[in-house]
Design a protein around this motif. Structure first.
Motif, mmCIF file in Angstrom:
data_model
loop_
_atom_site.group_PDB
_atom_site.id
_atom_site.type_symbol
_atom_site.label_atom_id
_atom_site.label_comp_id
_atom_site.label_asym_id
_atom_site.label_seq_id
_atom_site.Cartn_x
_atom_site.Cartn_y
_atom_site.Cartn_z
ATOM 1 N N THR A 68 7.138 8.674 7.206
ATOM 2 C CA THR A 68 6.457 7.926 6.146
ATOM 3 C C THR A 68 5.012 7.653 6.593
ATOM 4 O OG1 THR A 68 8.519 6.857 5.522
ATOM 5 C CG2 THR A 68 6.515 5.795 4.774
ATOM 6 N N SER A 69 4.057 7.980 5.713
ATOM 7 C CA SER A 69 2.643 7.773 6.048
ATOM 8 C C SER A 69 2.311 6.288 5.932
ATOM 9 C CB SER A 69 1.777 8.556 5.060
ATOM 10 O OG SER A 69 1.958 8.001 3.767
ATOM 11 N N ILE A 70 1.119 5.909 6.362
ATOM 12 C CA ILE A 70 0.681 4.506 6.250
ATOM 13 C C ILE A 70 0.618 4.080 4.780
ATOM 14 C CG2 ILE A 70 -1.784 5.087 6.353
ATOM 15 C CD1 ILE A 70 -0.225 1.981 7.986
ATOM 16 N N GLU A 71 0.226 5.020 3.920
ATOM 17 C CA GLU A 71 0.161 4.685 2.487
ATOM 18 C C GLU A 71 1.564 4.393 1.950
ATOM 19 O OE1 GLU A 71 -1.307 7.438 3.772
ATOM 20 O OE2 GLU A 71 -3.410 6.782 3.672
ATOM 21 N N GLY A 72 2.493 5.232 2.351
ATOM 22 C CA GLY A 72 3.886 5.034 1.932
ATOM 23 C C GLY A 72 4.422 3.713 2.454
ATOM 24 N N ALA A 73 4.089 3.389 3.712
ATOM 25 C CA ALA A 73 4.567 2.154 4.332
ATOM 26 C C ALA A 73 3.980 0.931 3.620
ATOM 27 C CB ALA A 73 4.199 2.134 5.806
ATOM 28 N N GLN A 74 2.722 1.061 3.141
ATOM 29 C CA GLN A 74 2.097 -0.049 2.409
ATOM 30 C C GLN A 74 2.845 -0.324 1.106
ATOM 31 O OE1 GLN A 74 -2.378 0.958 4.040
ATOM 32 N NE2 GLN A 74 -2.077 0.905 1.833
ATOM 33 N N ILE A 75 3.261 0.757 0.468
ATOM 34 C CA ILE A 75 4.018 0.599 -0.786
ATOM 35 C C ILE A 75 5.351 -0.105 -0.511
ATOM 36 C CG2 ILE A 75 5.233 1.883 -2.624
ATOM 37 C CD1 ILE A 75 2.921 3.998 -2.359
ATOM 38 N N VAL A 76 5.997 0.320 0.574
ATOM 39 C CA VAL A 76 7.281 -0.298 0.931
ATOM 40 C C VAL A 76 7.073 -1.780 1.258
ATOM 41 C CG1 VAL A 76 9.193 -0.295 2.597
ATOM 42 C CG2 VAL A 76 8.273 1.875 1.784
ATOM 43 N N ALA A 77 6.005 -2.079 2.028
ATOM 44 C CA ALA A 77 5.741 -3.462 2.428
ATOM 45 C C ALA A 77 5.491 -4.355 1.210
ATOM 46 C CB ALA A 77 4.539 -3.506 3.370
ATOM 47 N N GLU A 78 4.698 -3.843 0.272
ATOM 48 C CA GLU A 78 4.413 -4.632 -0.942
ATOM 49 C C GLU A 78 5.700 -4.860 -1.738
ATOM 50 O OE1 GLU A 78 2.146 -6.407 -1.847
ATOM 51 O OE2 GLU A 78 2.288 -6.662 -4.028
ATOM 52 N N SER A 79 6.487 -3.840 -1.786
ATOM 53 C CA SER A 79 7.751 -3.928 -2.493
ATOM 54 C C SER A 79 8.687 -4.948 -1.823
ATOM 55 C CB SER A 79 8.390 -2.535 -2.524
ATOM 56 O OG SER A 79 9.638 -2.583 -3.105
ATOM 57 N N MET A 80 8.677 -4.981 -0.487
ATOM 58 C CA MET A 80 9.485 -5.963 0.253
ATOM 59 C C MET A 80 9.021 -7.380 -0.057
ATOM 60 S SD MET A 80 9.783 -4.251 4.029
ATOM 61 C CE MET A 80 11.254 -3.362 4.518
ATOM 62 N N ARG A 81 7.708 -7.556 -0.061
ATOM 63 C CA ARG A 81 7.127 -8.879 -0.337
ATOM 64 C C ARG A 81 7.577 -9.374 -1.712
ATOM 65 N NH1 ARG A 81 2.985 -11.446 -2.779
ATOM 66 N NH2 ARG A 81 2.386 -9.598 -3.968
#
Ligand SMILES: [Mg+2]
Length: 341
Positions: A255-268
Motif C-alpha cells: 500500500t502506497s502512502i496515498e493509499g495509507a492516508q485514505i485508510v487512516a482517514e477512513s479509520m478516523r
C-alpha cells in the motif's frame, strides 16, 4: 489358567487315535480327531491348530497328499506337521515327507517319551509365536494411541499458538503477532520492491474516558474500536493489532502512502462514527483517534524499527496539532527510499 492349545491328530484307525489321545492327555491340550485326510482338511478350516500329528498310511488320501494340500493353502501352510509312520525303513518315504513341508517324524509303535518331547518342542514354538503376536498387537495399539495423542497435542499447540498471538481483551492480533508479521511483510516487500505502510493510532484522551466511565466501560470502548478497525482490513495481508494500552497499529503491505492516508482517514471517521460518548474529551463529545502514518520500500540498511519510529513521530505530531487527525511522517534513515519523494 491359560487357554488349552489345539492339536489335530489324524489316523484312519480309531484304536490309533485313542492311543494317541491317551498319550497326549493333558489339561493344557485340546485334542481334535480326524480319521481321514479329507476330514483333517475340514477340521483345519475351523480351528487354529498348533500342531498336526498325521498318519502317513491312509486309504484314499494319504498323509503326504494331505500335507501337500495343507501347504498349498495360505491359512494352513505354516502349521507344523509330525508324520506318524510305521514305514521307517523306506528312506524314499522320508524324503517325500520333507518335500511336502514336513517338520518331523515319529515311528510306530509310538515311544511315549519321544512323542512327548517332540510335541513339547512344537508347543513351545507355538506359545512363543503367540506371545510375539500379542506383543505386536500391543505395540500396534500403543503406536496408534501415541499417534492419537500426538495429533491431539498438535491441535492443542495450534490453539495455544492462536491464543498467544491474539489480544485477550479485543480478540485481534497482539503486539507479539504484530512484531512477527511486520518482520514477515518487511522481508516480503523488500523482495517484491513494494511499499510497506504502517499506521499507529491512539484513542484520544483515553485516561479521561476511564476516569469518567470506569475501566469496564474503557475495556468495552477498546473492544468496539478494535472490532470496527478490524472490519476495515479488506486485503488478506492487511492486519490491525493492539499495539499497547489504547494504541493500535495497522500493517498495510503493498500500500502506497496515498493509499495509507485514505485508510487512516477512513479509520478516523469510522471510530468517530461509532459515537461512543466521551464527555470529558476536549476534542469532541465522542471517542476519536489520532493517527501517524509512514510508508517505505524496504531496502538494505533500513529496518522496520525506522518505519515504526516514523509512524510514532506522525502520531506525536497529530496529537500536538489537536488530535482527531492523521499526520504522515517520512522514514528518516538515508538508506530508506521514500516512495513518494
Ligand atoms: Mg494308517
Amino acid at each position: 489358567m491359560t487357554t488349552p492349545i489345539d492339536i489335530l491328530i489324524v489316523d484312519d484307525r480309531p484304536e490309533n487315535l485313542l492311543t494317541l489321545e491317551h498319550l497326549l492327555d493333558s489339561p493344557e491340550l485340546r485334542i481334535v480327531r480326524a480319521n481321514s485326510g479329507q476330514e483333517a482338511l475340514a477340521r483345519l478350516l475351523d480351528h487354529d491348530f498348533a500342531l498336526v500329528l498325521l498318519d502317513v498310511q491312509m486309504p484314499e488320501m494319504d498323509g503326504f497328499e494331505t500335507a501337500e494340500l495343507m501347504r498349498s493353502n495360505k491359512r494352513t501352510r505354516n502349521i507344523p506337521i509330525i508324520f506318524v509312520t510305521a514305514n521307517h525303513t523306506e528312506r524314499q518315504h522320508i524324503f517325500r515327507g520333507y518335500d511336502s513341508g514336513a517338520v518331523d517324524y515319529l515311528f510306530k509303535p509310538l515311544d511315549p517319551q519321544m512323542l512327548f518331547c517332540k510335541v513339547r518342542i512344537f508347543l513351545e514354538i507355538h506359545r512363543q509365536r503367540q506371545a510375539l503376536q500379542a506383543k505386536t498387537r500391543e505395540l500396534d495399539a500403543r503406536i496408534s494411541e501415541l499417534n492419537m495423542l500426538q495429533a491431539e497435542l498438535e491441535k492443542k499447540n495450534h490453539q495455544l499458538q492462536l491464543l498467544s498471538s491474539l489480544d485477550g481483551l479485543t480478540g485481534i492480533p497482539n503486539r507479539r503477532q504484530f512484531d512477527e508479521m511486520l518482520g514477515v511483510e518487511w522481508n516480503r516487500m523488500a523482495r517484491e520492491k513494494l511499499p510497506l505502510s504502517l499506521i499507529i493510532l491512539d484513542v484520544d484522551h483515553f485516561k479521561n474516558y476511564n476516569d469518567r466511565y470506569g475501566h469496564l466501560a474503557g475495556d468495552c470502548c477498546l473492544r468496539r474500536v478494535a472490532e470496527s478497525l478490524d472490519a476495515m482490513m479488506r486485503r488478506p495481508a492487511d492486519m490491525i493489532a493492539r499495539y499497547g494500552g489504547e494504541e493500535f497499529a495497522a500493517i498495510l503491505p503493498g500500500t502506497s502512502i496515498e493509499g495509507a492516508q485514505i485508510v487512516a482517514e477512513s479509520m478516523r471517521l469510522t471510530v468517530a462514527g461509532l459515537e461512543i460518548e466521551h464527555a470529558d474529551s476536549p476534542v469532541q463529545s465522542v471517542v476519536t483517534v489520532s493517527l501517524g502514518i509512514s510508508s517505505v520500500i524496504p531496502i538494505p540498511g533500513c529496518t522496520s524499527s525506522d518505519l515504526i519510529q516514523a509512524a510514532d513521530q506522525g502520531l506525536y505530531q497529530a496529537k500536538q496539532a489537536g488530535r482527531d487527525r492523521w499526520v504522515r511522517a517520512d522514514c528518516v534513515p538515508v538508506a530508506c527510499k521514500s516512495p513518494w519523494s
